[in-house]
Each structure stands twice: as structure tokens, then as C-alpha cells.
Design an enzyme around this catalytic site. Structure first.
Site, mmCIF file in Angstrom:
data_model
loop_
_atom_site.group_PDB
_atom_site.id
_atom_site.type_symbol
_atom_site.label_atom_id
_atom_site.label_comp_id
_atom_site.label_asym_id
_atom_site.label_seq_id
_atom_site.Cartn_x
_atom_site.Cartn_y
_atom_site.Cartn_z
ATOM 1 N N LYS A 131 7.719 31.785 64.520
ATOM 2 C CA LYS A 131 6.427 32.467 64.593
ATOM 3 C C LYS A 131 6.377 33.637 63.624
ATOM 4 C CE LYS A 131 5.980 32.188 69.336
ATOM 5 N NZ LYS A 131 6.050 32.974 70.541
ATOM 6 N N GLU A 191 5.730 33.476 74.783
ATOM 7 C CA GLU A 191 5.430 34.894 74.603
ATOM 8 C C GLU A 191 4.137 34.959 73.780
ATOM 9 O OE1 GLU A 191 8.477 37.187 72.636
ATOM 10 O OE2 GLU A 191 7.230 38.994 72.686
ATOM 11 N N ARG A 239 16.448 22.664 70.585
ATOM 12 C CA ARG A 239 15.155 22.941 69.949
ATOM 13 C C ARG A 239 14.778 21.782 69.045
ATOM 14 N NH1 ARG A 239 14.274 28.656 70.041
ATOM 15 N NH2 ARG A 239 12.553 28.650 68.585
#
Ligand code: ATP
Ligand code: MG
Length: 541
Positions: A266, A31, A256
Site C-alpha cells: 500500500k 487497516e 501472502r
């Protein structure tokens, strides 16, 4: 067929063997709402790496369904970082490229009675969703006719309603044990300018609905994502089945990458940048790819780390020391050696006159690297900690009456120390042994210690930067990042460096002998040596 290295490849092998798919296509789906970090490198390693392994292709897919946080600046940074890692995408695709088709599919679901316009607020939807043990409550708007839903949905698109006033929900099962299937919202109203489609849309599809459609339209065969999407897979599959996708992309989840002493969200990284706690997204202490690159960590070492950490299905936290050990191993084999003295004291060789060149091995571990010439002379600098007036037992560095070798040059014996008014040593006077020259030593003198040095006549002044981790160790599990942030994590020293460092190309990584791995750069004519990773391996593999 290649041997499967992990469970994802086993699934792919099955799909190839059954004839379900022939050519493999994956996508890396960032994204564009921030900079990529080392966790994304793992995702790229999985997505690009898997495609490469099977001779397939991987798209760069920008998941831009959330216009309030996305920016072109981030798109550009993401492209740069992927290229730096050395991956090549087949096509660059945006979710927004497909907004028209995604919309048409929504109308189709409405016509088929599989989606409805709901007037409940976000809070009401949450309150009626039920819990893990209790079913949800059906929306009073659930039984609107397809005709009415279509009219309302078109009015939503036309801008007739305010944000949150209505939404489109899939009509699945409010009693499903999987909460994601309890009539999830698939479109929301958002009067917001999109970085690519401008003001064309005021309704935007939700990730869980848009993603399977975008995967399908790109011809993705395997949609590789992280474990938090596992519970969303039934919805991913629902969309594929209801819209008749064939072949249906297969979602596979993996763990992850988490690293101790690094923040990987982020949102939090953005906060550090905005509050000025770091110099920017590319601060050398940041876990962003821009930061790691600026730190001097080679792309190859990051990929090596991803490969060694492996692809698993179990969430875990990797020791930062393991990452550093991989970087160190990588640089050890490749980085040229050089000498710099961080806390210098003068060393004068009283019986030496003139100057000469000695051969310095560039990297004894790299068979292609040879030697280079460095200038030896009468006045040198050595590390203050390499001389002691009060040496402990078995001290192999310099002490009065003791011998040590100057790297690539001669053995010297310390005769006398000159001290200042405070008793601080300012100069060590030595005798050298002409027959002890490195590579042609016939002196028979034993010197256990080998000291690094620079020539006082030719050396350059340098600024040396060292870094601590941005996050201190946690005092207890789950301690908030903000309590662990180490604002005093950058330390600056002045040093004396070989002239070769001054002349080296900017960005070159060196092993400064006995000091660590450092990146050379010139800032406004000043030589800066900034730490990539320390020399000491305090990680137990
Ligand atoms: P963040 O929480 O840092 O914003 P994200 O998951 O929202 O991360 P995206 O841009 O959505 O970031 O991520 C793109 C892809 O990278 C996703 O498939 C995501 O699962 C993957 N990814 C993100 N962080 C990690 C990580 N730490 N390890 C492995 N993959 C990751
Ligand atoms: Mg995300």
C-alpha cells in the site's frame, strides 16, 4: 462435515471434532490506510470463504489503532471493494470500538504485575532488546510497583506526557528466544486525532496487544492472517492466556499472495498515486481492486484465481501470466464477441450492391448466447495486417488473387490494391462470392483465413487503450520497484468499431475478435475500448 481443502480447514476440522468450537467465526482485518489490492482479495477469499464453507460468519474488522495514517475515505473504499467481490460481512467492527475495554485490560495486567510503564525511548528499547543470539537487557523501570504503574499509566492517558516519553510494556521475558516476547510495547503515547474517536485518546494500543483482544470480543474462533505474524503468535497467545480468554481464538497463518510485475505494498501504491505516475488509485494498471474493476476484470475471475492459486504455508511469487490466463479463461466463456479494427484499410467489394444483415455468433462457448444481426455492405474496413502485397509462404489472409472469409459473411478474393504516393495501401478491391454466405456456403471455395471487419457506413470511431505491466521484469532478484516502474505503459490508438459496441452498456467486457478482451465505456460521448487482457496466452500452465 465438508472435506478439508487446505491446512486451515484441517485445523478447523480438528477444533470442531474436539468440541473446542461449534460455530466458526473469522474476520477480515484491513487497516484503513489505503485501498485494497489483489493480495487482500486472497485474504478475503480465505477469511470469508472459510466462514462460508463452514456455515459460519465473518466480520469486517477495521484495524484502526494507528490514527496518523487512517482515513474515512479508505473505510468507504474498502467497504465498496468487499461488496464488489460479493462477500457479506456479519458485523462491521472497529478496533476503536473496543478502546475502553482494551484500556481496562491493560489496567488489569498492571494490577497483576504483568505490565509496567517504561521511560526508555523507542531507540533505547530497540538497543536493549538483544539479538537472535543474545538476550535483551531488562528495563530499569521493570520493577515499578503495580500502584506506581497504575498512577503513571493513568497520567499517560490523561495527557500528562509527550509522545514517546513513556510507554506501557508487557512484562514477559527479556531472555526469550522470541524477540516479540521481550517485554513488548503494548501502549504508546500519540497526540493525534483519530478518524473515529477524535481527541478522546492520546494513548493507543499496539497491534499485537489489541488484535487478540478484538478477536476475542468479537467471538472470532479462527484468526487467519499472513505468515509474517507467525512469530507474533506466542504474544497473541500470551495475551489470551493472561487475560483468561475462553475459548481462546486460534491464530493460523498462511502465505501472502505475491504476483510478478505488480507492486503489492500500500505504501508504494500510495507513492505512485501521489507522484502522479498513475491516474489514481483506480488506474487500470493498478493492482488495487478499484483498479482491477476499472480495468474490467470481473470479480468472479479474481475469486476464481484465488481458489486456483490455493492456500499454502510457503511464500512464493505467482506469475502475472497465470492470473491473466485465469481472467482470459473466465472471459472466454462469458464475454460476447464483437469486431473492431485497430489499423484500418478500406476494402471495397466491387460486385456487391446494397446491404444486408448477417448473423453473428455472440459467443460460441456460451450455450445461452445466440446470434445478433450485423450489417454487411459494399465498403468495409479490415485490419491493415490482414492484407499483404508481399505475402510470406502459407499466408492465409488476403493477398492479390487469394481468398479469405469475412467473419459471418462471405468469401472475398482480392483483385487490386490502391496505393498512395508513398506506396502505402489505402484500399483493397475485391470480388465476393454470393454462394459463400456463412452458414449456407455452397461455393466450394476454400478459404483458410477468417478476417474480422467493420462496415464503413455504420461503424463508430473508437479510442483503443492498451496496457503494459506497471513493473518491468526484474533484471535481478530483489531489484527495487522504483527502478522497474514503466511509466510508458499506456498506449492509445484510434480504431473503427461495430456500432453494437457503441450501443452496449458501459462496463461490458467484450472479446474483440483477434484483438483481445476489452471493456466498453463512453467518455464524454466518445467510445473507449480499454484492454482487460490480451488474447494471446503466453503463459504455460
Ligand atoms: P500492505 O503491506 O499492502 O499495507 P497490509 O498487510 O499492511 O498490506 P492490511 O490492511 O493490514 O494490509 O491487511 C489486511 C489483511 O490482508 C491482513 O490480514 C493481511 O495479512 C492481509 N493481506 C495483505 N496483503 C496480503 C497479500 N498480499 N496476500 C494475502 N493477504 C494479504
Ligand atoms: Mg498492515
Amino acid at each position: 462435515m465438508a472435506d478439508a481443502e487446505n491446512f486451515i480447514q484441517q485445523f478447523i476440522d480438528e477444533d470442531l471434532a474436539s468440541g473446542k468450537v461449534s460455530a466458526i467465526r473469522t474476520r477480515f482485518p484491513p487497516e484503513p490506510n489505503g485501498y485494497l489490492h489483489i493480495g487482500h482479495a486472497k485474504s478475503m477469499y480465505v477469511n470469508f470463504g472459510t466462514a462460508l464453507k463452514y456455515g459460519g460468519t465473518c466480520n469486517l474488522f477495521f484495524d484502526d489503532t494507528n490514527p496518523s495514517k487512517e482515513k474515512t475515505e479508505f473505510v468507504d473504499a474498502i467497504r465498496r471493494d468487499i461488496e464488489w467481490l460479493g462477500y457479506k460481512w456479519e458485523k462491521e467492527v472497529y478496533a476503536s470500538d473496543f478502546f475502553d475495554v482494551i484500556y481496562d485490560y491493560a489496567e488489569r495486567l498492571i494490577r497483576e504485575g504483568k505490565a509496567f510503564v517504561c521511560d526508555l525511548s523507542a531507540d533505547e528499547i530497540r538497543e536493549t532488546r538483544g539479538t537472535l543470539t543474545e538476550p535483551g537487557v531488562e528495563s530499569p523501570y521493570r520493577n515499578r510497583t503495580p500502584e506506581e504503574n497504575l498512577r503513571l499509566f493513568r497520567e499517560m492517558r490523561a495527557g500528562k506526557y509527550r509522545d514517546g516519553e513513556k510507554c506501557l510494556r508487557a512484562k514477559i521475558d527479556m531472555a526469550s528466544p522470541n524477540i516479540n516476547l521481550r517485554d513488548p510495547v503494548i501502549y504508546r503515547i500519540l497526540h493525534e486525532t483519530h478518524h473515529r474517536t477524535g481527541d478522546k485518546w492520546c494513548i493507543y494500543p499496539m497491534y499485537d496487544y489489541a488484535h487478540p483482544i478484538c478477536d476475542y470480543l468479537q467471538g472470532v474462533t479462527h484468526s487467519l492472517c499472513t505468515l509474517e505474524f507467525e512469530d507474533h503468535r506466542p504474544l497473541y497467545d500470551w495475551v489470551g492466556v493472561e487475560l483468561g480468554f475462553s475459548p481462546k481464538p486460534r491464530q493460523i497463518e498462511f502465505a501472502r499472495l505475491n504476483l510478478t510485475n505488480l507492486v503489492m505494498s500500500k505504501r508504494y501504491l500510495k507513492k505512485l498515486v501521489e507522484e502522479g505516475s498513475v491516474h489514481g488509485w483506480d488506474d487500470p494498471r493498478m493492482p488495487t481492486l478499484a483498479g482491477l474493476r476499472n480495468r474490467g476484470i470481473p470479480a468472479g475471475a479474481i475469486l476464481d484465481f484465488c481458489a486456483r492459486a490455493g492456500v499454502t504455508k510457503a511464500n512464493s511469487e505467482c506469475e502475472i501470466g497465470y492470473f491473466e490466463a485465469v481472467v482470459r479463461d473466465w472471459l472466454n466463456l462469458r464475454a460476447p464477441r464483437a469486431m473492431a479494427v485497430v489499423d484500418p484499410i478500406k476494402l471495397t467489394i466491387t460486385n456487391y450492391e446494397g446491404e444486408e444483415e448477417v448473423d453473428f455468433e455472440i459467443n460460441q462457448l456460451d450455450p445461452s448466447a445466440k446470434t445478433r444481426k450485423i450489417r454487411f455492405g459494399k465498403t468495409l474496413f479490415i485490419e491493415r495486417s490482414d492484407f499483404s502485397l508481399d505475402p510470406p509462404p502459407k499466408y492465409h489472409r488476403l493477398k492479390i488473387g487469394g481468398c479469405a472469409r469475412l467473419k459471418s459473411a462471405y468469401i472475398v478474393r482480392a483483385d487490386e490494391a490502391v496505393t498512395d504516393a508513398n506506396g502505402e495501401v489505402v484500399e483493397v478491391k475485391c470480388t465476393y462470392f454470393p454462394e459463400s454466405r456463412s452458414g449456407a456456403d455452397t461455393s466450394g471455395i476454400k478459404a483458410k483465413g477468417v478476417l474480422h471487419w467493420v462496415n464503413a457506413e455504420t461503424c463508430a470511431d473508437a479510442e483503443l487503450r492498451q496496457y503494459d505491466h506497471l513493473l518491468r521484469d526484474a533484471d535481478y532478484a530483489g531489484q527495487d520497484f522504483s527502478e522497474r516502474i514503466n511509466l510508458e505503459s499506456e498506449h492509445i490508438f484510434s480504431a473503427k468499431a461495430e456500432p453494437a459496441l457503441f450501443e452496449a452498456e458501459d462496463g461490458t467486457a467484450f472479446q474483440l475478435m483477434r484483438t483481445g478482451y476489452y471493456k466498453k465505456c463512453a467518455e464524454g460521448g466518445k467510445l473507449v475500448l480499454s484492454e482487460i487482457v490480451s488474447l494471446k496466452d503466453n503463459f504455460n500452465k
